[in-house]
Design an enzyme around this catalytic site. Structure first.
Site, PDB file in Angstrom:
ATOM      1  CD  GLU A  79     -16.976  -4.971  28.229  1.00  0.00           C
ATOM      2  OE1 GLU A  79     -16.886  -3.880  27.638  1.00  0.00           O
ATOM      3  OE2 GLU A  79     -16.291  -5.258  29.229  1.00  0.00           O
ATOM      4  CE  LYS A 107     -12.629  -5.244  30.412  1.00  0.00           C
ATOM      5  NZ  LYS A 107     -13.862  -4.418  30.395  1.00  0.00           N
ATOM      6  CB  CYS A 115     -13.883  -3.607  26.809  1.00  0.00           C
ATOM      7  SG  CYS A 115     -14.345  -1.842  26.729  1.00  0.00           S
TER       8      CYS A 115
END
Lengths: 291, 291
Positions: free
Chosen positions: A40, A113, A150
């Site tokens: 990331e 995300k 993540c």
């Protein structure tokens, strides 16, 4: 299919970070990887350790410098690459976005995300608007990629939605590490839980899971007031039963592993979880809490 | 709070099975357990290895002999007990049901297994109608118990719904084992995935997880045409970060462990997963598949 993961350090100098990513990608491709994944926000150190408006300067557009650079590399090496970008979508509107580059060099798709964390040292809600593209896998020449980022890795709902959309694998570029002030036992519990929750997505959905983290200690941008983060690496590839196929240590590492996508059929036949989901009783999953 | 789990063998003779359960419960209570959990369908050998209408004779009502017997024991020992019953609800309508007995001896509540498996050796869809009570925890003097049963343990949705309803812990009476004809590596993967998926529910929800399995080889009721099942034990209690607090081996065993329910607050503060769930995008979880 051979999958490569690049566990790298990230630098305060963009050019150094990019060079490290490229070096890892080339190594993975040289060993036969057809799909390579970066961690990331690999172009910079993890700026979310503090809230500083100047760091918005690190953001870039899509398409932009990173998609162009790694797109060329994807085309040259004839591989699919998953990169992670601090996306500038508009003035005052930024995202934490993964982009998949096809082996033609073109953008195959992007994922913004969806779950944005915010806790001491990870002030992401300041920088990133929550994604608005939903949980949709990205079709490529090497399969339908369930790319998330993540914090998404802690949410079984996200993994499930990708699986239900026909993802062939789940992919998590990540930046996670230890607060150096935390005791050893707690560090171990944190690492174990991070590995375990992601292995569980493989198990629940009968899909391989690929998680790619950065490594190295990055001091707090606010100096001694912050603890800094010791990024714990341990990037791994798990098979459809959650079994670890390969796992990195806590240093810089490039791993290439053979993943048999055909096993999904076999594993799901043996324990057919998707058949029995009580979808008649799942509507409360869309509630914040049931009290 | 001290929690006890009774990992036991089950007999073709009901009285032997009950005696074994009672012996384990008394041992756990003597060591201070305030909550004791038995494995799934502990009153008999696992009859679902084959489809035989005669086995419906094993079923009983709720209230009925088991709730009366273990209710008296709960009252005598002043503990809460979770038992598992082949429930006869009506002619031709049976369930796989967990019942929680309060320390007063009264029934605190019941949970009818929602996810019913069916694969070679586990023909449960023949015997059990899917539960119609939803995923609702049961309030007791020792906390709000998120009781589910076996196959439910593979579904993150079920665990989440219990957590969202305010469960203080997740509890899985279980009957799972190896097909003896399967190779050693596959056996290990199966056991690992069973432990991992349940630990993941602890992690995702910040709750302790208690899983109680039976042990022992039980031959197939159809003789050599069936392989039989080698029930793998490995009952365990995990803490709120998925860390193993105690785990049994593959033999008969009574385990008592201190579980700190107060840690849920601390663990959920540290990694506040419940805060960030993208409930605006979860409606497709109520679909069978998204294609």
């Amino acid at each position: 299919m051979k999958i490569g993961i690049v566990q790298q350090r990230c630098s305060t100098h963009r050019s150094e970070s990019i060079a490290s990513s490229e070096d890892g990608i080339r190594k993975a491709a040289a060993k036969g990887a057809k799909l390579v994944i970066l961690p990331e926000l690999h172009a910079s150190q993890y700026f979310c350790q503090t809230e500083n408006p100047d760091f918005f300067d690190l953001a870039e557009t899509i398409p932009g410098p990173s998609t162009e650079y790694f797109g060329k590399l994807a085309k040259e090496l004839k591989i699919v690459i998953v990169i992670s970008i601090f996306e500038r979508r508009a003035s005052g509107l930024y995202h934490n976005t993964a982009v998949v580059l096809e082996k033609t060099g073109k953008i195959a798709g992007k994922y913004r995300k969806m779950h944005i964390p915010d806790d001491p040292g990870y002030y992401e809600k300041y920088y990133f608007a929550p994604g608005d593209l939903g949980f949709n896998p990205i079709d490529t020449s090497v399969g339908r990629l369930g790319v998330m980022v993540c914090w998404d890795q802690w949410y079984p709902e996200a993994a499930r939605l990708m699986a239900l959309a026909g993802a062939d694998m789940l992919i998590y570029p990540t930046a996670i590490g230890w607060d150096p002030s935390v005791d050893k036992a707690e560090k171990q519990r944190q690492l174990d839980s991070w590995i375990t929750i992601q292995r569980s997505h493989a198990i629940a959905n009968g899909l391989p899971v690929i998680s790619v983290n950065r490594v190295g200690f990055e001091p707090s941008p606010v100096g001694k007031k912050g603890h800094g983060i010791d990024f714990w690496g341990n990037s791994f590839i798990a098979g459809q039963q959650g079994e670890i196929l390969a796992m990195a240590g806590t240093g810089k590492e490039v791993i290439i592993t053979d993943v048999d996508l055909g096993r999904t059929e076999k594993v799901r036949r043996n324990w057919p979880f998707l058949r029995d989901r009580r979808i008649d009783c799942f509507s409360d999953l869309s509630r914040r809490f049931r009290k």
